[in-house]
Scaffold this motif. Sequence first.
Motif, short mmCIF file in Angstrom:
data_model
loop_
_atom_site.label_atom_id
_atom_site.label_comp_id
_atom_site.label_asym_id
_atom_site.label_seq_id
_atom_site.Cartn_x
_atom_site.Cartn_y
_atom_site.Cartn_z
N MET A 1 -8.23 8.26 -11.89
CA MET A 1 -7.61 7.63 -13.05
C MET A 1 -6.14 7.34 -12.78
O MET A 1 -5.62 6.27 -13.11
CB MET A 1 -7.76 8.53 -14.27
CG MET A 1 -7.21 7.94 -15.56
SD MET A 1 -8.15 6.50 -16.09
CE MET A 1 -9.64 7.31 -16.67
N GLY A 2 -5.47 8.29 -12.12
CA GLY A 2 -4.06 8.10 -11.80
C GLY A 2 -3.84 6.92 -10.86
O GLY A 2 -2.92 6.10 -11.04
N LEU A 3 -4.70 6.81 -9.83
CA LEU A 3 -4.58 5.70 -8.88
C LEU A 3 -4.86 4.35 -9.56
O LEU A 3 -4.20 3.35 -9.27
CB LEU A 3 -5.53 5.91 -7.71
CG LEU A 3 -5.18 7.07 -6.76
CD1 LEU A 3 -6.31 7.30 -5.76
CD2 LEU A 3 -3.88 6.78 -6.03
N ALA A 4 -5.83 4.33 -10.46
CA ALA A 4 -6.15 3.09 -11.17
C ALA A 4 -4.99 2.67 -12.07
O ALA A 4 -4.62 1.48 -12.11
CB ALA A 4 -7.43 3.27 -11.98
N LEU A 5 -4.41 3.62 -12.78
CA LEU A 5 -3.27 3.29 -13.65
C LEU A 5 -2.07 2.84 -12.82
O LEU A 5 -1.32 1.93 -13.23
CB LEU A 5 -2.90 4.51 -14.50
CG LEU A 5 -3.91 4.90 -15.58
CD1 LEU A 5 -3.49 6.20 -16.27
CD2 LEU A 5 -4.03 3.78 -16.62
N LEU A 6 -1.86 3.48 -11.66
CA LEU A 6 -0.76 3.05 -10.80
C LEU A 6 -0.96 1.62 -10.33
O LEU A 6 -0.01 0.81 -10.34
CB LEU A 6 -0.67 3.98 -9.59
CG LEU A 6 0.36 3.57 -8.52
CD1 LEU A 6 1.77 3.63 -9.09
CD2 LEU A 6 0.24 4.46 -7.29
N ASP A 7 -2.18 1.28 -9.90
CA ASP A 7 -2.45 -0.09 -9.46
C ASP A 7 -2.20 -1.09 -10.59
O ASP A 7 -1.62 -2.17 -10.37
CB ASP A 7 -3.89 -0.21 -8.97
CG ASP A 7 -4.08 0.41 -7.59
OD1 ASP A 7 -3.08 0.81 -6.98
OD2 ASP A 7 -5.24 0.51 -7.13
N ALA A 8 -2.64 -0.76 -11.79
CA ALA A 8 -2.41 -1.64 -12.93
C ALA A 8 -0.91 -1.82 -13.18
O ALA A 8 -0.42 -2.93 -13.44
CB ALA A 8 -3.10 -1.09 -14.17
N GLY A 9 -0.17 -0.71 -13.10
CA GLY A 9 1.28 -0.80 -13.28
C GLY A 9 1.96 -1.63 -12.21
O GLY A 9 2.90 -2.39 -12.50
N LEU A 10 1.51 -1.49 -10.96
CA LEU A 10 2.08 -2.29 -9.88
C LEU A 10 1.83 -3.78 -10.10
O LEU A 10 2.74 -4.61 -9.90
CB LEU A 10 1.47 -1.87 -8.54
CG LEU A 10 1.87 -0.49 -8.01
CD1 LEU A 10 1.06 -0.15 -6.76
CD2 LEU A 10 3.36 -0.44 -7.70
N LEU A 11 0.64 -4.13 -10.52
CA LEU A 11 0.33 -5.54 -10.77
C LEU A 11 1.19 -6.10 -11.90
O LEU A 11 1.74 -7.21 -11.78
CB LEU A 11 -1.16 -5.70 -11.11
CG LEU A 11 -2.14 -5.53 -9.95
CD1 LEU A 11 -3.57 -5.42 -10.47
CD2 LEU A 11 -2.03 -6.70 -8.98
N VAL A 12 1.32 -5.35 -12.98
CA VAL A 12 2.14 -5.81 -14.11
C VAL A 12 3.60 -5.94 -13.69
O VAL A 12 4.27 -6.94 -13.98
CB VAL A 12 2.00 -4.85 -15.30
CG1 VAL A 12 2.99 -5.23 -16.41
CG2 VAL A 12 0.59 -4.85 -15.84
N GLY A 13 4.11 -4.93 -12.98
CA GLY A 13 5.51 -4.93 -12.59
C GLY A 13 5.85 -6.06 -11.63
O GLY A 13 6.80 -6.82 -11.86
#
Length: 438
Positions: A1-13
């Motif tokens: 879950m943490g890795l998925a949220l990080l990837d989503a944050g990277l894409l948004v950022g």
Amino acid sequence: MGLALLDAGLLVGFYNLLFWNRFGHWAGFTPSVWALIVLWVGASYLLGRYSKPEQGQRDSQRWRLLATVLVALLVLASVVVIFSWGLKVDDPRTFRSFILPLLAATAGLSALAQLWANRRQRRRHHWLLVGDAGEIRILQQELLGDQAAQGLELVYCDGASLHLQRQRIRAGLDGIAVSEAAELDDGLLQELLAIRGKGTAVRSLVVWAEQHLQRVPPELFSSRWLVQAEGFELQPGRWGWRLKRLGDVAVASLLLLLSAPLLALAALAIKLNDGGPVLYGQRRTGIYGEPMQIWKLRSMGVQAEAQGAQWAQRNDPRITWIGAWLRKLRLDELPQLVSVLKGDMSLIGPRPERPELEGELEEAIPHYRVRHWVRPGLSGWAQVCYPYGASVEDSRRKLSYDLYYLRNANLMLDVLILIKTLRLVARGQGAVPRHTSL
């Protein structure tokens, strides 16, 4: 879950940084951003980037890095095919100055996070497991070759010899798990309290199994423990029970509507294959042990059980070539959505077993009937964590997962099981028996 949220944050950022650099203002959460997140996270999950390696598979940094590159290429290909070639979108966000830097930056940092997570998971945890001789023997057999136990350094002892482990305890442990059946005198209890007061984790053996194995071997607890244990919230009249039923009706109705064309094509294929009936009815055991009737798309020959109920087996000759594909894609289970609407089944829960086989299972497996405390399901924690069962031992192992689900069932766990089920279906896994005989 943490890795998925990080990837989503990277894409948004990165998307917003590149957008601001090119157009002078922030994009925010646009449909394009959500589409990229869904594509990236979905492809990553299907390729196993957010999961521990499955049993029998070796994990490696090279494979994780390769999977990250594959995800980036899949997302890039999707953008090119769908928007540029398919929809003919004339977009000022060019590939060279926008999409390629976005995916390259996301892939680089995501790969670094993967490597960090892998190294963190490789740290071995030292635990002392205390129980009686029977429990220790069962645990040793259960953990032999179990993928979940590979990161654990375990020492076993009974209550009488716990005092001999003082030096090991003083040397440092991540925790101690103690069975309720272990005989401990007041001196040992006070020592365990002192150890816990200094920061060492002390758990019951059941809780330890739940936390580290995500299942509970049925031999680890007694009927008395079951009577007093917390959890088991899916009981009639409770808020969780009503919410689950509401979700079952809504999702089952939607799935039936969406899968109607697939059901029609599958029915036609079955009829053309051998001219036999499309549906196959079976009696199964439902909630509280009550019998019920379920229907499946027929995947075996018409005379498959002319000699009575049998366990399925690998390369089962009774399965037709059409049936093999139906089972692989789980399409043969779709008619059971009607049983969900009727209230006989749930979308998520222990799989219903045949009454002809349950007599043997109840005699061989302690506390087997506990799985009847909730509605049986189309999919469940056991189905997404363990291969297709085709023996008493497989049923015992699956019961250990069912017991975990019964004690810890909640909305988030149901959503996780649903996501794991979609992954199994997409990859065509979990429909082949692990054993070929009893």
